[in-house]
Design a protein around this motif. Structure first.
Motif, PDB file in Angstrom:
ATOM      1  N   THR A 163       0.826  -1.215   0.000  1.00 51.81           N
ATOM      2  CA  THR A 163       0.000   0.000   0.000  1.00 51.81           C
ATOM      3  C   THR A 163       0.858   1.263   0.000  1.00 51.81           C
ATOM      4  OG1 THR A 163      -0.214   0.073   2.411  1.00 51.81           O
ATOM      5  CG2 THR A 163      -1.903  -1.124   1.215  1.00 51.81           C
ATOM      6  N   THR A 164       2.080   1.161   0.533  1.00 47.53           N
ATOM      7  CA  THR A 164       2.940   2.342   0.606  1.00 47.53           C
ATOM      8  C   THR A 164       3.632   2.608  -0.721  1.00 47.53           C
ATOM      9  OG1 THR A 164       3.296   2.020   2.944  1.00 47.53           O
ATOM     10  CG2 THR A 164       4.907   3.364   1.784  1.00 47.53           C
ATOM     11  N   ILE A 165       4.215   1.549  -1.322  1.00 42.41           N
ATOM     12  CA  ILE A 165       5.009   1.758  -2.539  1.00 42.41           C
ATOM     13  C   ILE A 165       4.114   2.182  -3.704  1.00 42.41           C
ATOM     14  CG2 ILE A 165       5.060  -0.523  -3.657  1.00 42.41           C
ATOM     15  CD1 ILE A 165       8.158  -0.160  -3.627  1.00 42.41           C
ATOM     16  N   SER A 166       2.834   1.800  -3.658  1.00 43.36           N
ATOM     17  CA  SER A 166       1.906   2.231  -4.710  1.00 43.36           C
ATOM     18  C   SER A 166       1.292   3.590  -4.375  1.00 43.36           C
ATOM     19  CB  SER A 166       0.794   1.199  -4.870  1.00 43.36           C
ATOM     20  OG  SER A 166       0.031   1.125  -3.692  1.00 43.36           O
ATOM     21  N   THR A 167       1.693   4.189  -3.250  1.00 47.63           N
ATOM     22  CA  THR A 167       1.182   5.475  -2.747  1.00 47.63           C
ATOM     23  C   THR A 167      -0.332   5.457  -2.515  1.00 47.63           C
ATOM     24  OG1 THR A 167       0.706   6.735  -4.757  1.00 47.63           O
ATOM     25  CG2 THR A 167       2.990   6.661  -4.073  1.00 47.63           C
ATOM     26  N   VAL A 168      -0.920   4.262  -2.348  1.00 51.69           N
ATOM     27  CA  VAL A 168      -2.343   4.206  -2.028  1.00 51.69           C
ATOM     28  C   VAL A 168      -2.561   4.611  -0.561  1.00 51.69           C
ATOM     29  CG1 VAL A 168      -4.324   2.676  -1.742  1.00 51.69           C
ATOM     30  CG2 VAL A 168      -2.951   2.552  -3.800  1.00 51.69           C
ATOM     31  N   GLY A 169      -1.867   3.930   0.344  1.00 55.22           N
ATOM     32  CA  GLY A 169      -1.901   4.340   1.760  1.00 55.22           C
ATOM     33  C   GLY A 169      -3.271   4.323   2.388  1.00 55.22           C
ATOM     34  N   TYR A 170      -3.874   3.126   2.564  1.00 56.11           N
ATOM     35  CA  TYR A 170      -5.186   3.066   3.202  1.00 56.11           C
ATOM     36  C   TYR A 170      -5.142   3.613   4.633  1.00 56.11           C
ATOM     37  CZ  TYR A 170      -6.625  -0.090  -0.502  1.00 56.11           C
ATOM     38  OH  TYR A 170      -6.923  -0.630  -1.699  1.00 56.11           O
ATOM     39  N   GLY A 171      -4.072   3.269   5.343  1.00 55.96           N
ATOM     40  CA  GLY A 171      -3.991   3.683   6.742  1.00 55.96           C
ATOM     41  C   GLY A 171      -4.508   2.636   7.706  1.00 55.96           C
ATOM     42  N   ASP A 172      -4.802   1.415   7.202  1.00 51.31           N
ATOM     43  CA  ASP A 172      -5.177   0.357   8.150  1.00 51.31           C
ATOM     44  C   ASP A 172      -3.941  -0.162   8.866  1.00 51.31           C
ATOM     45  OD1 ASP A 172      -4.288  -0.632   5.724  1.00 51.31           O
ATOM     46  OD2 ASP A 172      -5.319  -2.530   5.928  1.00 51.31           O
TER      47      ASP A 172
ATOM     48  N   THR C 164      -8.798   2.597  -4.882  1.00 45.45           N
ATOM     49  CA  THR C 164      -7.500   1.932  -4.996  1.00 45.45           C
ATOM     50  C   THR C 164      -6.833   2.227  -6.330  1.00 45.45           C
ATOM     51  OG1 THR C 164      -8.200   0.173  -3.531  1.00 45.45           O
ATOM     52  CG2 THR C 164      -6.345  -0.310  -4.971  1.00 45.45           C
ATOM     53  N   ILE C 165      -7.602   2.109  -7.424  1.00 45.20           N
ATOM     54  CA  ILE C 165      -6.997   2.260  -8.751  1.00 45.20           C
ATOM     55  C   ILE C 165      -6.543   3.705  -8.984  1.00 45.20           C
ATOM     56  CG2 ILE C 165      -8.944   2.830 -10.286  1.00 45.20           C
ATOM     57  CD1 ILE C 165      -7.944   0.398 -11.981  1.00 45.20           C
ATOM     58  N   SER C 166      -7.181   4.643  -8.302  1.00 44.12           N
ATOM     59  CA  SER C 166      -6.749   6.040  -8.412  1.00 44.12           C
ATOM     60  C   SER C 166      -5.636   6.354  -7.414  1.00 44.12           C
ATOM     61  CB  SER C 166      -7.935   6.974  -8.168  1.00 44.12           C
ATOM     62  OG  SER C 166      -8.397   6.821  -6.848  1.00 44.12           O
ATOM     63  N   THR C 167      -5.221   5.359  -6.628  1.00 46.07           N
ATOM     64  CA  THR C 167      -4.194   5.496  -5.570  1.00 46.07           C
ATOM     65  C   THR C 167      -4.584   6.533  -4.514  1.00 46.07           C
ATOM     66  OG1 THR C 167      -2.683   7.181  -6.434  1.00 46.07           O
ATOM     67  CG2 THR C 167      -2.403   4.961  -7.293  1.00 46.07           C
ATOM     68  N   VAL C 168      -5.883   6.832  -4.376  1.00 42.19           N
ATOM     69  CA  VAL C 168      -6.291   7.754  -3.321  1.00 42.19           C
ATOM     70  C   VAL C 168      -6.241   7.028  -1.968  1.00 42.19           C
ATOM     71  CG1 VAL C 168      -8.226   9.075  -2.375  1.00 42.19           C
ATOM     72  CG2 VAL C 168      -7.659   9.269  -4.778  1.00 42.19           C
TER      73      VAL C 168
ATOM     74  N   VAL D 168      -4.015  12.074  -2.247  1.00 41.96           N
ATOM     75  CA  VAL D 168      -3.431  11.774  -0.932  1.00 41.96           C
ATOM     76  C   VAL D 168      -4.395  10.873  -0.150  1.00 41.96           C
ATOM     77  CG1 VAL D 168      -2.774  12.731   1.302  1.00 41.96           C
ATOM     78  CG2 VAL D 168      -1.976  13.810  -0.789  1.00 41.96           C
ATOM     79  N   GLY D 169      -5.666  11.304   0.001  1.00 42.16           N
ATOM     80  CA  GLY D 169      -6.681  10.443   0.600  1.00 42.16           C
ATOM     81  C   GLY D 169      -6.397  10.003   2.020  1.00 42.16           C
ATOM     82  N   TYR D 170      -6.391  10.948   2.976  1.00 40.92           N
ATOM     83  CA  TYR D 170      -6.136  10.551   4.370  1.00 40.92           C
ATOM     84  C   TYR D 170      -7.201   9.585   4.867  1.00 40.92           C
ATOM     85  CZ  TYR D 170      -2.906  14.471   4.673  1.00 40.92           C
ATOM     86  OH  TYR D 170      -1.877  15.322   4.480  1.00 40.92           O
ATOM     87  N   GLY D 171      -8.445   9.866   4.501  1.00 40.07           N
ATOM     88  CA  GLY D 171      -9.516   9.014   4.993  1.00 40.07           C
ATOM     89  C   GLY D 171     -10.173   9.565   6.245  1.00 40.07           C
ATOM     90  N   ASP D 172      -9.845  10.803   6.645  1.00 40.95           N
ATOM     91  CA  ASP D 172     -10.557  11.404   7.782  1.00 40.95           C
ATOM     92  C   ASP D 172     -11.953  11.858   7.341  1.00 40.95           C
ATOM     93  OD1 ASP D 172      -9.332  13.293   6.174  1.00 40.95           O
ATOM     94  OD2 ASP D 172      -9.178  14.782   7.744  1.00 40.95           O
TER      95      ASP D 172
END
Lengths: 249, 249, 249, 249
Positions: A163-172, C164-168, D168-172
């Motif tokens: 999730t980090t290297i693809s810059t998606v970064g869900y935050g779970d 996910t596909i938009s990397t958001v 960026v999509g923090y998700g807050d």
């Protein structure tokens, strides 16, 4: 590694040590993976693995110092090998040493070279996998024992890396320790570079198509010039002939 | 800064004030960092730092007004220096002033210039670090006292900056105040530009490889034309010779 | 599919099987969607759908083996068709088979080809929609029954796919099972490639504008050379004339 | 809008309606913002705003039908104006109509055109701001009344728009309604395109620098050919002279 002709001795050293250091790097990764993932290891095994990791670090440190000694322009060498310096000078940030593995790909790349873009594809693919594996190990090692950690298994660590290297970064999952965050920083830089290379390769592919069309215009200009040259040559032959028409005159 | 030949006086002023303003900018950053991070500062120190930050702001404001006065085409100047205007006109958004530091790199860049891509690399790397440091300070300053804040230490602020500029955005830390969100917006724009520059540099590298191949085709066309020209010159010499063959006739 | 002239039999097979396999792939997607979304299906229907999915898998496996048998350079074939191998060799990761659908677009693309960029646009747009639909189905299938799952309806799955596909990556929905994470990994790779292609197309568009200007310079050089050639031809005609001036002499 | 010479009547209509429709679009945005943000509006005002939004929608629908009627190749027109069709055919997804505002920039762009990259910069900057404003309004309108909503004020909506368009999509903050998610989807597509354009512009800038160097090689080839041509012309003059040397003979 600098290919500068001024630095002949440095280049020779680097060429000679490339393979042994690559082998050492692989051995380092294996030992590191064993240490991090082998939670059931006896303390004795863990101790020997630790010793081995420090020995490899020592060899890399010596290699850096030798290269610095061989370099004619010391400051320039330091400036151009900042990453090496960081890796050698921060042994307390043990996790970052895993990234030293990138050097492995310098060798693989040399072998598989078949066209510029193919090379880059192999390099990026291989380096991404290796960096991801090393980063997952490193972040797990850093986070595992923190009470607030969200990354506590190797599966979680691999998922977080993805999730980090693809810059998606869900935050779970995210690192909470300073060491883990440094690993994350290195990985993000890698992710940005990865995006850049993928885009660059694709963009250059499109541009090459266009440049190919242009090169054919160019080629037609050249053939035009060549035809002209032949005509001139013919003209010259005609002018320097003994002029049979004027002979009977 | 405009390099327009029409704006000679403006350019002269900008050249003269570049170094002093750069020094001021550095002093500004140092004072700002001291103010934000020095939580144990006495009120007296904090007050003097505040005064100093306002003085520097005043100098930048005066500089902007002087440049506006020197510019011949006022509206064009305003249009091309919107960022400067924002920085000067919004002193209440104290945090954004930290971004004024980007000007520092105009100077550094001028020194290190060795090839276009090298320059860009240094500029982007340096500017990214400086903007990240300034943004971390600014967001900490804005968030620290909010009851819902998740960014409450400088370590957190640096980590948040990293996750934002790389567009990863885990969401474990995020600004909740309006000022903090403005800083975040500036940082995101920086992150997008950073990605764009990295990609652009890599793509142009690939394209240059291709362009290089094309330039060599071009060069061969040119040498062909030169050869042709020499041949013509020879032909002309031959034609204008006193023609010894016809003499005995 | 390899267009290599050395592999004539392989190419012939691939050309012949393209349409039937595309039809099978569509049938596979329909059956898969029916199985995943049809929660009210009777066990008998579910069983037949499962059989059908395995039959299609079997046909793809046979196709792979036939192609491997026809290929002259076996290892090269394996190396260049790693994705096919993964799809065939991992039937237990049922979800990934949905991605086999990408082959559908090889056919669509062949039809719509009108200029390079147009083609790529159609291909990317279509493939993105298809991959997104398949990935949403697959992640829903994988996650639905997990107690910690956040993706439990098809709407959620589509939304997760989009973020996910938009990397958001907001992180309000994310897979928690290993299978779901593998789907996510494939999708992220798709997201990065998507960004790369979009950027590449746009960048090449700008570059083409510039290349167009250059091509016109090129064209003027060529017309210059042609004019020169005509002049030389005229000169030659003049020189080889019977020289009427000298006749009365 | 199609600039196709075959579609002369369609182009004429589009040229004539451009300004009135732009004015309508601005009026639409203002009314929409008033409706969404004016929570203290009387029911009567809200009703009139609603009527006005429907009237504008009707005008756009009529415009679409007229253009379809004028187009010679109907299907081609539909295929190339899919976005227009979506906007007109889905009046129940009221939020998406806000994106119709992008047309405003076609006009602004025509005025500010100063070089290709400058144009694109203005267009992208302006369109991004407008789309972001419209999306923030739309998402607020969709989410505000949902019990699980995290976006409940215009400030939140703007912040969410920023984190989404930058990927960026923090998700807050994230949309939970279907309408809100459709707006998010449009915004993400915009974010990806934005990244692509920024990267493309920067990459083309680097490529142009290289192309510039190449063009100068090209120019030198051309001047070489011109010099050659002059020399040939001289040669011809010499050959067709009455040959004074042969006169005394």
């Amino acid at each position: 590694m600098s290919k500068n002709p001024d630095e002949a001795r440095l280049s020779a050293w680097e060429a000679r040590t490339e393979w042994p250091l690559t082998g050492l790097a692989v051995a380092f990764l294996v030992a590191y993976a064993w240490q991090v993932l082998g939670t059931a290891n006896s303390p004795r095994v863990q101790w020997w693995l630790e010793v081995w990791l420090w020995v490899v670090w020592g060899v890399f440190a010596v290699d850096y110092l030798v290269r610095l000694g061989l370099a004619k322009r010391k400051w320039r060498f330091v400036g151009r090998h900042l990453f090496d310096l960081v890796v050698v000078a921060l042994p307390m940030v043990r996790q970052l040493r895993a990234l030293r593995l990138v050097t492995v790909f310098k060798v693989i790349n040399r072998r598989l070279g078949s066209g510029l873009r193919g090379q880059v594809g192999v390099y990026v693919g291989g380096a991404t996998l290796m960096v991801a594996f090393g980063a997952a190990l490193a972040v797990l090692d850093a986070e595992r024992n923190d009470p607030n950690a969200t990354i506590t298994s190797f599966g979680d660590a691999l998922w977080w890396t993805l999730t980090t290297i693809s810059t998606v970064g869900y935050g779970d999952r995210y690192p909470v320790t300073t060491e883990g965050r440094l690993v994350a920083g290195a990985l993000m830089v890698g992710g940005i570079a990865l995006l850049g290379v993928v885009t660059g390769v694709i963009a250059s592919w499109f541009v090459e198509k266009i440049a190919g069309a242009e090169a054919s215009i160019e080629a037609s200009t050249r053939s035009e010039v060549q035809a002209l040259r032949e005509e001139i040559a013919l003209l010259r032959v005609e002018l320097t002939r003994p002029e049979p028409d004027s002979a009977p005159r």
